[in-house]
Design an enzyme around this catalytic site. Structure first.
Site, PDB file in Angstrom:
ATOM      1  N   HIS A   1       0.623  -1.218  -0.160  1.00 17.71           N
ATOM      2  CA  HIS A   1      -0.007   0.117  -0.173  1.00 17.71           C
ATOM      3  C   HIS A   1       0.704   1.204   0.095  1.00 17.71           C
ATOM      4  CE1 HIS A   1       0.855   0.808   4.289  1.00 17.71           C
ATOM      5  NE2 HIS A   1       0.961  -0.804   4.372  1.00 17.71           N
ATOM      6  N   ASP A   2       0.366   2.401  -0.686  1.00 17.55           N
ATOM      7  CA  ASP A   2       1.037   3.638  -0.680  1.00 17.55           C
ATOM      8  C   ASP A   2       2.402   3.688  -1.377  1.00 17.55           C
ATOM      9  OD1 ASP A   2      -1.367   4.568   0.773  1.00 17.55           O
ATOM     10  OD2 ASP A   2      -0.540   3.383   2.426  1.00 17.55           O
TER      11      ASP A   2
ATOM     12  N   GLY B   1       5.069  -0.996   2.920  1.00 11.46           N
ATOM     13  CA  GLY B   1       4.164  -0.004   2.774  1.00 11.46           C
ATOM     14  C   GLY B   1       5.042   1.473   2.477  1.00 11.46           C
TER      15      GLY B   1
END
Length: 345
Positions: free
Chosen positions: A191-192, A209
């Site tokens: 994520h991200d 992340g």
């Protein structure tokens, strides 16, 4: 006589029933109605004819471009938009609010998108490999169900088999993959993350992340990168390395809790850096990380000395390297990988 006539009529009726049952016309009619129900024949709304296998399940509200091939046992959700000339191979699935650009190929078993708030946007000319999972919910425990989450992928990426790319963990951020990246088998982009352009991730590269990878970086196999690290452009991460701090531009790292091992000379040469640029970068690297005089002061002093060297400071590549190093020591950054003064460059 009457009995013989009745028996003959019964045989005729049976023969007619059998011939109707074996006729392909009801099957063909049912297939045509199925296609019409799915909307594939609605050329005005869908954009033209394509090839859809009868076992595929395409929602009537999905938007399908021209010349799209949808193979057996595929599923297409109601909010999906598929561009022209895409190919969905057998058993691939596209779900949620997902946009697939022109000329994309989704291979067998791949799952793209999810029925979550937010969106997955994928550009054109991408290949999603066998059994890859792209645009699904992140594994961050802080993610709250119902929050919007996003993934944006650019153009001309080759995402190989069993790779996974997750959406963002919050509605205020997004996972981003740029253009022309090769993401080999079983890689993970969490994520991200922010991935630039023209990178090569070898098999089993795992990015936690919020990792940032700039452009033209190259990883060996089984590389793992700690969350919030930054991987600079034209860097090389040797196979099996565990990256817990930033890797500055142009540099090579290796090892468990990887250490700097010099400049990525092969990568620089392959990407068109001149011999003069490479020579100046080597001089700057040695001044910073391999001082001959151990009394040359602290790390900041050595950076300042390179910045004040007129010959080196006029080289854009050297300035870019210095900015990359200094940026890693800004607030909320992790610093750079440790270095040894014996490493070659």
């Amino acid at each position: 006589m009457a009995m013989a006539a009745a028996s003959s009529s019964l045989r005729s009726l049976r023969a007619l029933s059998i011939s109707r049952a074996l006729s392909p016309l009801p099957l063909l009619r049912g297939f045509a109605l199925r296609l019409l129900h799915q909307g594939v024949l609605e050329e005005g709304r869908r954009g033209g004819p394509g090839s859809v296998h009868p076992t595929a399940v395409v929602h009537a509200d999905a938007m399908i471009g021209q010349g799209v091939m949808i193979g057996p046992f595929c599923t297409i959700g109601s909010s999906v938009r598929i561009g022209n000339a895409c190919q969905l191979h057998a058993g691939s699935h596209i779900m949620g609010d997902t946009e697939l650009g022109d000329h994309c190929i989704v291979l067998t078993g791949a799952i793209v998108g999810a029925d979550l708030p937010g969106q997955t946007i994928i550009g054109s000319n991408n290949v999603i490999g066998h059994h890859s999972v792209v645009g699904v919910r992140c594994q961050d425990l802080k993610y709250e169900a119902g929050d919007k989450c996003f993934l944006h992928i650019g153009h001309n990426n080759d995402i190989r088999e069993y790779s996974s790319i997750h959406r963002s963990s919050t509605s205020s951020d997004k996972t981003v993959v740029g253009d022309n990246n090769l993401i080999m088998g079983s890689c993970h982009i969490a994520h991200d993350c922010k991935i630039g352009n023209n990178n090569i991730f070898a098999n089993n590269t795992l990015l936690a992340g919020h990792v940032v990878v700039e452009d033209y970086a190259h990883t060996g196999g089984a590389v793992v990168v700690h969350q919030f690290c930054r991987i600079g452009s034209y860097s090389f991460l040797s196979g099996g390395s565990a990256i817990s701090q930033d890797v500055p531009k142009y540099m090579m790292v290796s090892g468990d809790r990887a250490e700097l091992r010099g400049l990525n000379l092969v990568g620089l040469q392959r990407n068109g850096f001149s011999s003069v640029e490479v020579m100046k970068m080597r001089r700057a690297y040695r001044k910073i990380f391999m001082p001959i005089n151990t009394n040359m002061g602290q790390f900041d002093d050595r950076l300042a000395e390179v910045e004040q060297d007129k010959e080196l400071a006029e080289c854009p590549a050297v300035l870019s390297m210095l900015q990359s190093i200094r940026g890693s020591f800004e607030q909320d950054r992790r610093g750079i990988c440790k270095f040894r003064n014996w490493c070659g460059s």
